[in-house]
Design an enzyme around this catalytic site. Structure first.
Site, short mmCIF file in Angstrom:
data_model
loop_
_atom_site.label_atom_id
_atom_site.label_comp_id
_atom_site.label_asym_id
_atom_site.label_seq_id
_atom_site.Cartn_x
_atom_site.Cartn_y
_atom_site.Cartn_z
N ASP A 1 28.95 36.26 3.06
CA ASP A 1 29.46 37.11 1.99
C ASP A 1 29.46 38.58 2.39
OD1 ASP A 1 29.68 34.88 0.35
OD2 ASP A 1 27.73 35.18 -0.58
N TYR B 1 19.20 30.60 8.35
CA TYR B 1 19.28 31.92 7.74
C TYR B 1 17.90 32.54 7.60
CZ TYR B 1 24.16 31.28 6.26
OH TYR B 1 25.51 31.11 6.23
#
Length: 309
Positions: free
Chosen positions: A66, A130
């Site tokens: 994002d 992540y």
């Protein structure tokens, strides 16, 4: 004549690892049209134009991120078709050429590898890792080092209940439908994933590691932080997971994009390449917040580590 040159030339496919600070970008994907926003791939594809490929070079990314999300290591495959009589670029030359022509200082190509012509960076990936970075004791920006702004989630709370977060994280282990943590209306075809391990540790900053689409990671992170703050119980996390309802009252929580880093992408059939690329497979976490913390700051770091397929 153009199609004849293309037929006589050799097409080579490469797997490219690259990193970026996402603050200036509208995500990793290229932004088309006349919009002022740009993606990381806009700059990578611009640099690839200088390779003089017979056909335009397109980056097929492994993992979308994002706007504002960073990557210690993302991956993409691309095809370079040189003119007839010219041999394919070596991976080293390709890496150097792309870096030489990149026009944004927040992007860097780490390493490249030749891969089979049917290799696909997205579908061949077996896991994505992540990192989510947190700092507690930050009632305002003055308590956070300037080097860490836009690179962690600064919480006002002085501490998190690490034991409760560890308990909550255990409810996410295994194979589940994680649709409760998916954005409503997401185009993803499947929300079933396997979370293989999870651990929480405070100071120095160890990461939140939740491989998945970045928005889904941020929702899971926000729920675990809510547990650490005492706003939710570990058992409620299990209830939320089993609800499969992305519109539940607790699912409005989303951790800020600027604390999230895509750490690595792994490929089962390319373990030999991964072993040669410590920049991605053994990438250290960003420096602990305490490394930049002024003596007067009360900021403390913490995080959760997990691995998901």
């Amino acid at each position: 004549m153009g199609s004849g040159r293309a037929a006589d030339s050799v097409r080579a496919r490469y797997l490219v690892y690259f990193q970026y600070l996402g603050t200036d970008f509208n995500g990793v994907a290229a932004v088309r049209g006349t919009q002022r926003a740009v993606g990381v791939l806009n700059y990578l594809e611009e640099a690839a134009e200088r390779l003089n490929s017979v056909l335009p070079v397109k980056f097929i990314i492994s993992s979308r991120t994002d706007a504002g999300v960073h990557a210690l290591c993302n991956a993409a495959h691309l095809d370079v078709q040189r003119r007839s009589g010219q041999p394919p670029f070596s991976p080293e030359i390709l890496t150097h050429a792309l870096n030489s022509h990149l026009k944004h200082p927040a992007i860097r190509v780490l390493q490249s590898f030749r891969v089979p012509s049917n290799f696909h960076a997205r579908y061949a990936a077996t896991s994505r890792t992540y990192l989510y970075r947190l700092a507690t004791g930050c009632p305002g920006l003055a308590q956070l080092s300037v080097f860490e702004r836009n690179r962690c989630w600064a919480l006002r709370a002085d501490c998190l209940d690490v034991a409760a977060m560890r308990e909550a994280a255990q409810h996410l282990l295994g194979t589940h439908d994680f649709s409760a943590f998916q954005s409503a209306g997401s185009p993803s075809t499947s929300t079933v994933r396997t979370l293989r391990r999870a651990s929480v540790s405070p100071d120095p900053a160890s990461p939140f590691v939740l491989p998945q689409e970045s928005r889904q990671v941020r929702r899971m992170t926000a729920i675990l932080v809510a547990v650490g703050l005492g706003a939710l119980t570990p058992t409620q996390v299990k209830v939320i997971l089993e609800s499969r309802d992305p519109l539940g009252r607790h699912q409005t929580r989303v951790a800020p994009a600027h604390g999230l880093f895509l750490k690595s992408v792994l490929y089962r059939d390319l373990e030999d390449l991964a072993a040669q690329n410590p920049a991605c497979t053994q990438q250290e976490s960003p420096a602990p917040l305490g490394a930049f913390r002024p003596e007067t700051s009360s900021a403390k770091a913490g995080g959760l580590e997990s691995c998901l397929q």
